[in-house]
Design a protein around this motif. Structure first.
Motif, PDB file in Angstrom:
ATOM      1  N   HIS A 106      31.615 -24.248  29.595  1.00 20.88           N
ATOM      2  CA  HIS A 106      30.317 -24.133  28.926  1.00 20.88           C
ATOM      3  C   HIS A 106      29.457 -25.373  29.176  1.00 20.88           C
ATOM      4  O   HIS A 106      28.224 -25.279  29.156  1.00 20.88           O
ATOM      5  N   VAL A 125      23.941 -27.277  22.301  1.00 17.12           N
ATOM      6  CA  VAL A 125      24.335 -26.015  21.677  1.00 17.12           C
ATOM      7  C   VAL A 125      25.607 -25.468  22.330  1.00 17.12           C
ATOM      8  O   VAL A 125      26.525 -25.004  21.647  1.00 17.12           O
ATOM      9  N   LYS A 126      25.677 -25.529  23.651  1.00 14.23           N
ATOM     10  CA  LYS A 126      26.846 -25.019  24.363  1.00 14.23           C
ATOM     11  C   LYS A 126      28.105 -25.804  23.994  1.00 14.23           C
ATOM     12  O   LYS A 126      29.165 -25.217  23.772  1.00 14.23           O
ATOM     13  N   ALA A 170      29.048 -24.972  20.302  1.00 15.91           N
ATOM     14  CA  ALA A 170      29.555 -23.611  20.175  1.00 15.91           C
ATOM     15  C   ALA A 170      30.951 -23.487  20.779  1.00 15.91           C
ATOM     16  O   ALA A 170      31.841 -22.845  20.197  1.00 15.91           O
TER      17      ALA A 170
END
Length: 377
Positions: free
Chosen positions: A269, A327-328, A331
């Motif tokens: 990610h 965000v990646k 998450a």
């Protein structure tokens, strides 16, 4: 707590098969009985229409009287009546693909049970090259689309466009798994994961060689910016390693269940996040042509929010895509934390398949974005 299958007194495989058939009957029957509402307004609008528009290099596609027409100007698309389909994803289609993914993973669990596979974590690592292969194969369509005389035309090129490409890569991967298991059970090899890993590497290398050829061949449609892939891989590795260090230093329980798989998921990610940052903000600074444009709703939303909230002087230095990387990473870390040891003990096949799927939804698009930027397509 009793499962749904236990409460209904049916076998899990029967319940899964019946549910899938019911969904197919609802979609196909609805499309036949109410074609304008079900097919044009939903199936085509959010799922097949974007693929057709992308495959035909159109700005959008519209549905009129049961037929598809392609438009190549933004103004014409804006003035066209709904349904209008644009290349890429919408929030509706992304939710739909998540549902399809979960249903498909459940089916794969039954398949792995039949083959007596998937309880060991080596399956996760042996499938890693296929995740790279999927992202690289998508760039093949980008390259052929940029060529003056495309090697693959519509409708065959839809096999290389999301989401159809996921089924294409799944078919290739499934064939490799079955062949590798057959070799192991005939005592040709000791472990099926070795030929599986090797076959994935062969597919990936062949695809990368084609992309490299397209960039260096005379009159080829692509270019080659090695500095881009170096920066993306270095940035993603540093950001993933930094995240991993923080986990190991301050919250080791986050990774108690996943082990090495957790780092690979976070790194995958991170590749997606850094590829977006570089591709959308830093291509010009790296001397690698113009910046790309975001194609996913989440990317676009983050770019719009960042661009509208930060001062222009700050954006000139940082760009407006870097929050996507944050965000990646956050998450991916949360997902790794959710996969504790109990999940792997209770249902290792489903847990490992979920980990592969979670890796694929980050590293697959990340590989595509990284290679698109690297080869200038």
């Amino acid at each position: 707590m009793a499962t749904v299958a236990e409460r209904l007194d049916v076998e899990p495989l029967q319940l899964w098969t019946g549910s899938v058939l019911a969904l197919l009957v609802a979609l196909i029957g609805g499309s036949l009985l109410f074609p304008r509402t079900v097919y044009d307004g939903f199936v085509w609008h959010f799922f097949w229409g974007p693929v057709q528009a992308d495959a035909n290099s159109a700005f959008c596609a519209i549905r009129e009287g049961g037929a598809t027409r392609y438009l190549y100007e933004s103004a014409a698309c804006s003035a066209a009546p709904e349904p209008v389909a644009y290349p890429g994803y919408t929030l509706v289609s992304e939710v739909g693909y998540v549902v399809i993914l979960l249903v498909a993973l459940s089916g794969l669990v039954f398949l792995l049970r039949a083959l007596d596979l998937g309880t060991d974590r080596e399956l996760f690592f042996s499938l890693l090259p296929f995740v790279f292969f999927g992202g690289a194969l998508r760039v093949v369509e980008d390259v052929t689309d940029a060529a003056a005389d495309p090697l693959i035309d519509y409708p065959l090129n839809t096999l290389l466009i999301s989401p159809v490409i996921y089924f294409t890569v799944f078919g290739v991967t499934l064939a490799a798994v079955v062949a590798s298991v057959a070799l192991a059970r005939r005592n040709v090899v000791d472990d099926y994961t070795r030929p599986l890993l090797a076959s994935g590497v062969v597919f990936l290398v062949a695809t990368l060689l084609f992309l490299l050829w397209s960039a260096v061949a005379p009159d080829g449609p692509g270019t080659f910016y090695p500095q881009v892939i170096v920066v993306i891989l270095a940035g993603s590795t540093v950001s993933a390693a930094g995240t991993w260090w923080l986990i190991e230093r301050f919250a080791p329980a986050v990774n108690a269940g996943t082990g090495r798989m957790g780092f690979v998921v976070i790194w995958g990610h991170a590749v997606d996040g850094v590829a977006n940052v570089v591709g959308l903000d830093w291509m010009v600074a790296l001397g690698a042509g113009p910046n790309l444009v975001p194609k996913h709703p989440v990317n676009r939303a983050i770019v719009e929010i960042t661009g509208s909230t930060l001062p222009a002087s700050v954006l000139a230095v940082t760009g407006d895509t870097w929050p996507f990387l944050v965000v990646k990473l956050v998450a991916a870390t949360v997902v790794v934390w959710l996969f504790d040891a109990q999940i792997f003990d209770e249902n290792p096949r489903y847990a490992i398949l979920l980990m592969i799927a979670i890796l694929a939804v980050g590293l697959g698009p990340g590989t595509r974005d990284m290679l698109r930027a690297t080869f200038g397509v």
